[in-house]
Design an enzyme around this catalytic site. Sequence first.
Site, short mmCIF file in Angstrom:
data_model
loop_
_atom_site.label_atom_id
_atom_site.label_comp_id
_atom_site.label_asym_id
_atom_site.label_seq_id
_atom_site.Cartn_x
_atom_site.Cartn_y
_atom_site.Cartn_z
N LYS A 34 -11.13 -3.19 18.97
CA LYS A 34 -9.59 -3.86 19.31
C LYS A 34 -9.31 -3.55 20.84
O LYS A 34 -8.08 -3.70 21.27
CB LYS A 34 -8.85 -3.60 18.29
N LYS A 59 8.63 -16.91 -10.61
CA LYS A 59 8.11 -15.79 -11.18
C LYS A 59 6.86 -16.34 -12.17
O LYS A 59 7.10 -17.18 -12.84
CB LYS A 59 8.74 -14.85 -12.16
N ILE A 102 -2.39 -7.48 14.30
CA ILE A 102 -1.13 -7.33 15.45
C ILE A 102 -1.59 -6.61 16.46
O ILE A 102 -1.40 -7.03 17.78
CB ILE A 102 0.03 -6.81 14.69
N ASN A 111 0.87 -1.09 -0.03
CA ASN A 111 0.08 -0.12 0.07
C ASN A 111 1.03 1.18 -0.09
O ASN A 111 1.95 1.02 -0.03
CB ASN A 111 -1.00 -0.01 1.17
N ASP A 142 -4.20 -6.25 5.30
CA ASP A 142 -5.33 -7.16 5.96
C ASP A 142 -5.20 -8.80 5.37
O ASP A 142 -5.59 -9.57 6.05
CB ASP A 142 -6.72 -6.58 5.98
N PHE A 187 -3.77 3.45 14.93
CA PHE A 187 -4.19 4.10 13.82
C PHE A 187 -5.26 4.09 13.13
O PHE A 187 -5.55 2.77 12.67
CB PHE A 187 -3.06 4.54 12.97
N LYS A 221 -13.14 0.85 16.01
CA LYS A 221 -11.64 0.27 16.21
C LYS A 221 -11.29 0.11 17.51
O LYS A 221 -10.74 -0.76 18.06
CB LYS A 221 -10.68 0.90 15.17
N1 CTP Z 1 -3.40 -3.33 12.27
C1 CTP Z 1 -2.53 -4.29 12.74
N2 CTP Z 1 -2.60 -5.47 12.32
C2 CTP Z 1 -3.35 -5.79 11.14
C3 CTP Z 1 -4.22 -4.83 10.57
C4 CTP Z 1 -4.14 -3.61 11.01
O1 CTP Z 1 -1.87 -4.07 13.77
N3 CTP Z 1 -3.23 -7.02 10.53
C5 CTP Z 1 -3.46 -1.97 12.91
C6 CTP Z 1 -2.64 -0.69 12.28
O2 CTP Z 1 -1.19 -0.72 12.51
C7 CTP Z 1 -3.62 0.19 12.79
C8 CTP Z 1 -4.73 -0.19 13.04
O3 CTP Z 1 -4.85 -1.71 13.13
O4 CTP Z 1 -3.09 0.90 14.04
C9 CTP Z 1 -5.71 0.03 11.69
O5 CTP Z 1 -6.91 -0.95 12.01
P1 CTP Z 1 -7.78 -1.73 11.07
O6 CTP Z 1 -8.83 -2.17 11.47
O7 CTP Z 1 -6.84 -2.49 10.17
O8 CTP Z 1 -7.85 -0.48 9.62
P2 CTP Z 1 -8.45 -0.85 8.54
O9 CTP Z 1 -7.44 -2.13 7.76
O10 CTP Z 1 -8.74 0.39 7.82
O11 CTP Z 1 -10.00 -1.68 9.04
P3 CTP Z 1 -11.44 -1.52 8.31
O12 CTP Z 1 -11.14 -2.38 7.05
O13 CTP Z 1 -11.95 -2.45 9.32
O14 CTP Z 1 -11.87 -0.60 8.22
#
Ligand code: CTP
Length: 409
Positions: free
Chosen positions: A341, A289, A307, A210, A279, A323, A337
Amino acid sequence: MGSLINKHVLLGVTGGIAAYKSADLVRRLRDAGAEVRVIMTRSATEFITPLTLQAVSGHPVHQHFLDTSAEAGMGHIELARWADAVLVAPASANFLARLAQGRADDLLSAVCLATEARVAVTPAMNQQMWNNAATQSNLATIKKNAIRIFGPAAGSQACGEVGPGRMLEPVELVTLASELFATGELDGLTVLVTAGPTWEAIDPVRGLTNRSSGKMGYAVAEAAAESGARVILVSGPTSLPDPERVRTLRVESAQEMYDTVHQHAAAADIFIGVAAVADYRPVRAADRKIKKTEETMALELERNPDILASVTALRPAPFTVGFAAETENIEPQARRKLENKNLDLVAANRVGADIGFAADENSLLLVEREGVIELPTQPKTKLARALIHHIAARYRAKNATKVHRLRRP
Ligand code: CTP
């Protein structure tokens, strides 16, 4: 210990013979990593030319208050906002009197009044003027207003007298200026930070990732180190150099980030998840490849471990900050969130084409159970310091409550 790296230092030069040292001071501040802009009072220009300070600072010197062209460029409010620290060296007896009174009728005094940055003055004057009761009472007022006073040193003076009133040497001032940033708010604590994107391999040359640059996470790690914490930064792939005084551990995938975080999470007092963790990851990464054969191709993905949620599930769990980068409905998304969490705080920001990942500036909405606080748009380095200041206060408050509960019969 504080650092001047990437700090915005606004140097105020007032009228005094010690102004000849200001050029050397600018050079040394820049050597220490600071970006320096200079404001001169009218009488300072009698001792050293603006051209000299422009040449050593690399920027035009600011001299005039409410001058249409100057205010259209970087006026007093922009300068006040730009600064991380304002250092007035030399500070004349007259300037100290103006500062004590809170005057705003010249550019330097107005900036000192308008800034939220740390302000320090370096007095330089004849020893009689220094010892005069009026000067001493002005100094007492200045101190009370949380302005730091560096020096003066004692010794022989330009006027032939001997006593206190000599400006400190530039080399000493650089050390003192860097200490302005050492708040000590996180002294003795361990802070674990994640930053950057993750890379989820599809094959040896391709992957899912990303647009996170890592800038915010690195700034948070640096700000925590500056506040006295032992900092471990677990970073996904970024082009940024390792921050100073931070132990940086480089990882690629979310799973590696998860494993590395859990090697250190039990010892952490505070965990700040700034990383934009993928995610999902491909179910299988090809060893070789992948060649294009078909017209369409499907990539099967599976969920990565969360995490942040896994850290809040630890017992005891560190103070945990997440964040949330959102394009819309920022506050409700962040609150979801916070609850899902089980976080102590969510720092939410808006991301879009113009703001967010690669930008140097951002704003944050701090969402907690108690309410919401907005940190307005500012450079990420400054924003990170404001965030760390807030986290330190909340961490102390939470732990004070815990101790109180433990002590109750
Ligand atoms: N985070 C994490 N581990 C993951 C995904 C996210 O630690 N596998 C943490 C990021 O570092 C950040 C926060 O979770 O602090 C973001 O939340 P998240 O719910 O993953 O954000 P989005 O992907 O935007 O969630 P959603 O799709 O539910 O909106």
